[in-house]
Design a protein around this motif. Structure first.
Motif, PDB file in Angstrom:
ATOM      1  N   GLY A 258      36.896   4.433  45.373  1.00 54.25           N
ATOM      2  CA  GLY A 258      37.287   5.337  46.258  1.00 54.25           C
ATOM      3  C   GLY A 258      37.662   4.815  47.438  1.00 54.25           C
ATOM      4  O   GLY A 258      37.121   3.838  47.890  1.00 54.25           O
ATOM      5  N   LEU A 259      38.679   5.501  47.941  1.00 57.46           N
ATOM      6  CA  LEU A 259      39.388   4.926  49.231  1.00 57.46           C
ATOM      7  C   LEU A 259      38.349   5.310  50.411  1.00 57.46           C
ATOM      8  O   LEU A 259      37.911   6.387  50.417  1.00 57.46           O
ATOM      9  CB  LEU A 259      41.011   5.636  49.611  1.00 57.46           C
TER      10      LEU A 259
ATOM     11  N   ASP B 173      46.705  11.409  42.919  1.00 55.74           N
ATOM     12  CA  ASP B 173      45.501  12.383  42.914  1.00 55.74           C
ATOM     13  C   ASP B 173      44.629  12.047  43.852  1.00 55.74           C
ATOM     14  O   ASP B 173      44.862  11.994  45.181  1.00 55.74           O
ATOM     15  CB  ASP B 173      44.945  12.647  41.770  1.00 55.74           C
ATOM     16  N   ASP B 174      43.399  11.476  43.594  1.00 55.74           N
ATOM     17  CA  ASP B 174      42.412  11.238  44.520  1.00 55.74           C
ATOM     18  C   ASP B 174      42.170   9.350  44.450  1.00 55.74           C
ATOM     19  O   ASP B 174      41.199   9.164  45.014  1.00 55.74           O
ATOM     20  CB  ASP B 174      41.249  11.847  44.386  1.00 55.74           C
TER      21      ASP B 174
ATOM     22  N   LYS C  20      46.098   7.477  56.893  1.00 54.27           N
ATOM     23  CA  LYS C  20      47.063   8.271  56.652  1.00 54.27           C
ATOM     24  C   LYS C  20      47.497   8.111  55.206  1.00 54.27           C
ATOM     25  O   LYS C  20      47.865   6.899  54.860  1.00 54.27           O
ATOM     26  CB  LYS C  20      48.252   8.331  57.559  1.00 54.27           C
ATOM     27  N   THR C  21      47.576   9.104  54.495  1.00 49.55           N
ATOM     28  CA  THR C  21      47.961   8.786  52.884  1.00 49.55           C
ATOM     29  C   THR C  21      49.166   9.744  52.585  1.00 49.55           C
ATOM     30  O   THR C  21      49.385  10.882  53.472  1.00 49.55           O
ATOM     31  CB  THR C  21      46.845   9.027  51.946  1.00 49.55           C
TER      32      THR C  21
END
Length: 324
Positions: A244-245, A306-307, A278-279
């Motif tokens: 996960g980011l 997506d995620d 920021k994505t």
């Protein structure tokens, strides 16, 4: 030719603009039943729209053809003079023919019109004289009468050709709206150049050109530096053990850390990363990425699918593709 006289260039230019503006403004009164029926005729036409004319009107016809083709209405140009020497064969049974003429009395037009009518095609006249031969011979008449040319001698087609072009634009725009022609449809016909790229180029089309810089939160500073350097984007994403980011580290973050004289021996990625980066989603238009970069005054965005962290899109990618 007479001797040159002193001319107020600015005033002449302004007068030209005023006269042509007035010519355009007067067209509104000519948007009538014939115009509406012409739009419906073309919208339900199973063939093409064939535009023809002579002289300056022929040039206007070519421009209208280009506009119609680019906005979803198949069209082609047939020069009135060439039509009677073989080009008439380009007209098929289901085509609509539009003939453009200021006077409606040109010799070539007078020869061509009965030939078109003999073929059985619907004929639309874009003409400046509603009592002319062309107008009287057409099924529908789009009146482009002007009171005065911008030419000081009231001779050279200026206001009249402007009026013709605007009438053609009005047709094209009505057809676009009637068909629900969208920006996505427009992009299909304009794949080249900056305009096309703004309408169809996606973030993923650019981010996939790069390797994906990525380190764990627990990665030591040395690994962070190597990752940023080897992937050559000046940035890396930071992820947790599950992928996960968690954040982002830029080469600017590294410089600021060194300026603080921090002891780098025990520094981990988590210690210097910026959280909540920021994505942008991978399937967004690339031009939207540019808007975000401008809004936040940054040069890169982390790309998400997506995620899941999916890569980087950089300002240089947008410059290279001509989006800017």
């Amino acid at each position: 030719m007479k001797e040159k006289t002193t001319v107020n260039i600015r005033e002449t230019a302004k007068r030209t603009v005023r006269l042509e503006s007035a010519a355009i403004g007067s067209l509104e009164q000519f948007i009538n039943d014939d115009f509406e029926q012409t739009v419906e005729l073309i919208a339900h036409c199973r063939g093409r729209v064939v535009l023809t004319g002579i002289g300056k009107s022929a040039i206007v016809a070519q421009k209208i053809v280009a506009t119609l083709n680019s906005t979803g209405t198949p069209a082609l140009f047939m020069h009135a003079a060439d039509a009677i020497h073989g080009d008439l064969g380009m007209i098929t049974a289901e085509d609509v023919v539009i003939c453009i003429s200021k006077s409606g009395e040109s010799p070539e037009v007078k020869v061509l019109v009965p030939l078109v009518n003999n073929l059985g095609n619907k004929l639309v006249a874009i003409v400046g004289k509603p009592d002319s031969y062309l107008a009287q011979s057409a099924h529908f008449v789009l009146n482009t009468f002007v009171t005065q040319e911008a030419c000081p001698n009231n001779l050279a087609p200026t206001s009249s050709t402007t009026a013709q072009m605007v009438m053609g634009d009005a047709l094209a725009v009505c057809l676009m709206e009637l068909r629900g022609f969208t920006a996505e449809d427009f992009a299909k016909f304009h794949p080249g150049g900056t305009l096309g790229k703004k309408l169809y180029l996606k973030v993923a089309d650019l981010s996939r050109l790069h390797q994906v810089p990525k380190v764990l939160k627990s990665s030591p500073l040395r690994e962070v530096i190597v990752e940023i350097s080897s992937k050559m984007l000046g940035v890396t994403g930071v992820v947790n053990e599950s992928g996960g980011l968690e954040g982002i580290i830029t080469d600017g973050d590294l410089r600021r850390m060194l300026e603080k004289n921090m002891d780098a021996s025990g520094v981990k990625a988590a210690d210097i990363m910026s959280r909540n980066p920021k994505t942008i989603q991978h399937d967004e238009l690339a031009v939207n990425a540019l808007d975000l970069m401008r809004e936040y005054d940054i040069t890169q965005l982390l790309v998400m699918k997506d995620d899941q962290y999916h890569g980087i899109i950089h300002l240089h990618d947008l410059i290279r593709e001509g989006i800017i």
